[in-house]
Design an enzyme around this catalytic site. Structure first.
Site, PDB file in Angstrom:
ATOM      1  N   ASP A   5      58.741  57.225  98.165  1.00  0.00           N
ATOM      2  CA  ASP A   5      57.875  57.932  99.133  1.00  0.00           C
ATOM      3  C   ASP A   5      58.599  58.542 100.346  1.00  0.00           C
ATOM      4  O   ASP A   5      58.077  58.492 101.471  1.00  0.00           O
ATOM      5  CB  ASP A   5      56.754  56.999  99.620  1.00  0.00           C
ATOM      6  CG  ASP A   5      55.874  56.486  98.488  1.00  0.00           C
ATOM      7  OD1 ASP A   5      56.134  56.836  97.333  1.00  0.00           O
ATOM      8  OD2 ASP A   5      54.933  55.730  98.772  1.00  0.00           O
ATOM      9  N   THR A  49      57.476  52.681 103.223  1.00  0.00           N
ATOM     10  CA  THR A  49      57.946  51.819 104.283  1.00  0.00           C
ATOM     11  C   THR A  49      58.310  50.462 103.679  1.00  0.00           C
ATOM     12  O   THR A  49      57.728  50.060 102.661  1.00  0.00           O
ATOM     13  CB  THR A  49      56.883  51.626 105.403  1.00  0.00           C
ATOM     14  OG1 THR A  49      55.712  51.006 104.851  1.00  0.00           O
ATOM     15  CG2 THR A  49      56.516  52.952 106.045  1.00  0.00           C
ATOM     16  N   LYS A  68      51.958  58.426  92.637  1.00  0.00           N
ATOM     17  CA  LYS A  68      51.269  57.133  92.528  1.00  0.00           C
ATOM     18  C   LYS A  68      50.098  57.074  93.513  1.00  0.00           C
ATOM     19  O   LYS A  68      50.234  57.448  94.669  1.00  0.00           O
ATOM     20  CB  LYS A  68      52.259  55.992  92.784  1.00  0.00           C
ATOM     21  CG  LYS A  68      52.918  56.021  94.169  1.00  0.00           C
ATOM     22  CD  LYS A  68      53.944  54.913  94.255  1.00  0.00           C
ATOM     23  CE  LYS A  68      54.541  54.746  95.616  1.00  0.00           C
ATOM     24  NZ  LYS A  68      53.609  54.478  96.722  1.00  0.00           N
ATOM     25  N   GLN A 107      64.544  32.017  98.988  1.00  0.00           N
ATOM     26  CA  GLN A 107      64.256  31.114  97.862  1.00  0.00           C
ATOM     27  C   GLN A 107      65.075  31.483  96.622  1.00  0.00           C
ATOM     28  O   GLN A 107      64.576  31.510  95.496  1.00  0.00           O
ATOM     29  CB  GLN A 107      62.763  31.129  97.528  1.00  0.00           C
ATOM     30  CG  GLN A 107      61.862  30.801  98.733  1.00  0.00           C
ATOM     31  CD  GLN A 107      60.398  30.783  98.369  1.00  0.00           C
ATOM     32  OE1 GLN A 107      59.957  29.925  97.623  1.00  0.00           O
ATOM     33  NE2 GLN A 107      59.655  31.762  98.882  1.00  0.00           N
ATOM     34  N   CYS A 165      55.019  50.206 100.738  1.00  0.00           N
ATOM     35  CA  CYS A 165      55.245  50.694  99.375  1.00  0.00           C
ATOM     36  C   CYS A 165      56.530  50.156  98.741  1.00  0.00           C
ATOM     37  O   CYS A 165      56.582  49.966  97.523  1.00  0.00           O
ATOM     38  CB  CYS A 165      55.214  52.215  99.371  1.00  0.00           C
ATOM     39  SG  CYS A 165      53.550  52.835  99.705  1.00  0.00           S
TER      40      CYS A 165
HETATM   41  N1  TIU Z   1      54.718  54.666 101.313  1.00  0.00           N
HETATM   42  C1  TIU Z   1      54.091  53.756 102.049  1.00  0.00           C
HETATM   43  O1  TIU Z   1      54.672  52.765 102.466  1.00  0.00           O
HETATM   44  N2  TIU Z   1      52.755  54.013 102.362  1.00  0.00           N
HETATM   45  C2  TIU Z   1      52.143  53.582 103.526  1.00  0.00           C
HETATM   46  O2  TIU Z   1      50.964  53.824 103.753  1.00  0.00           O
HETATM   47  N3  TIU Z   1      52.937  52.943 104.434  1.00  0.00           N
HETATM   48  C3  TIU Z   1      52.618  52.556 105.699  1.00  0.00           C
HETATM   49  O3  TIU Z   1      53.396  51.851 106.314  1.00  0.00           O
HETATM   50  N4  TIU Z   1      51.472  52.969 106.225  1.00  0.00           N
END
Ligand code: TIU
Length: 223
Positions: A23, A157, A128, A201, A161
């Site tokens: 992303d 992030t 996706k 772990q 995701c």
């Molecule tokens: N790609 C992804 O992480 N989508 C999100 O919505 N991330 C946020 O941190 N909002």
């Protein structure tokens, strides 16, 4: 190949490993997209683009398989559950017209991968509808067709995701490595604890490592 990683060295065979870039879209990285509508400072995420670019170039140079993902909904939003759409910013929801086109909708300018990391011919691009790269996509089957057992992750992030995708991958039997300097969160402490929890772990979800040892291993002299 083997590189130093946490919680122990990560071994992989390039022929059976894919680089998965989660992303890295304008919607998350540039002002005016989905990320900013949620109230986030998007400048933090843009900072990892050069590190991601270096790994992508090295991976391409070594001939490895590359997968790009985009969080993207169909223009009719039939793949966006109300439970997802109705959260976030009521003034600018998924599907609404924003400064870079409709928020988080496939084909809109904001939904494109940033130019520095744009896919090139032959690379796999997965749209996706969820946070995870495996949910409601053909990714697992595509990776199986390519004989892939190991996944190296970058992208944004970290705790949303990227983490969801790594957990989905782990449950499907893949060995996943997260490149620590090639992922970012709008919340730096969320990134830090995510990196820690993924590899805790004994590597409960996978491995983490900086990109430098991977770059060294991929360099023609390191192969
Ligand atoms: N790609 C992804 O992480 N989508 C999100 O919505 N991330 C946020 O941190 N909002």
């Amino acid at each position: 190949m083997q590189i130093p990683a946490h919680p122990f060295p990560y071994g992989f065979d390039l022929a059976h490993t894919a680089l998965v870039i989660i992303d890295m879209q304008r919607d998350f990285i540039e002002p005016g997209g989905f990320g900013e509508t949620l109230g986030n400072d998007v400048s933090l995420l843009a900072a990892i683009v050069p590190a991601c670019q270096a790994v992508l170039q090295a991976w391409r140079g070594a001939g490895g398989l590359v997968v790009h993902t985009r969080e993207a909904h169909r223009p009719d939003l039939s793949d966006c559950p109300p439970a997802k759409r109705l959260r976030g910013n009521p003034a600018l929801r998924i599907g609404d017209e924003g400064p870079m086109g409709r928020i988080l909708v496939a084909g809109e300018p904001g939904n494109q991968i940033v130019p520095e990391l744009a896919p090139v011919g032959g690379e796999i691009v997965i749209d996706k509808p969820g946070k995870g790269a495996f949910y409601a996509t053909g990714l697992h089957e595509i990776l199986q067709d390519h004989g892939i057992s190991h996944l190296v992750f970058m992208g944004v992030t970290t705790e949303v995701c990227v983490q969801t995708s790594m957990r989905e991958a782990n449950d499907r039997g893949y060995d996943g490595l997260l490149l620590e300097d090639c992922t970012e969160s709008y919340f730096p402490h969320f990134k830090a604890v995510t990196v820690e929890m993924l590899r805790a772990q004994g590597g409960i979800i996978g491995w983490t490592a900086p990109s430098a040892p991977l770059l060294a291993a991929l360099a023609p002299s390191g192969r």
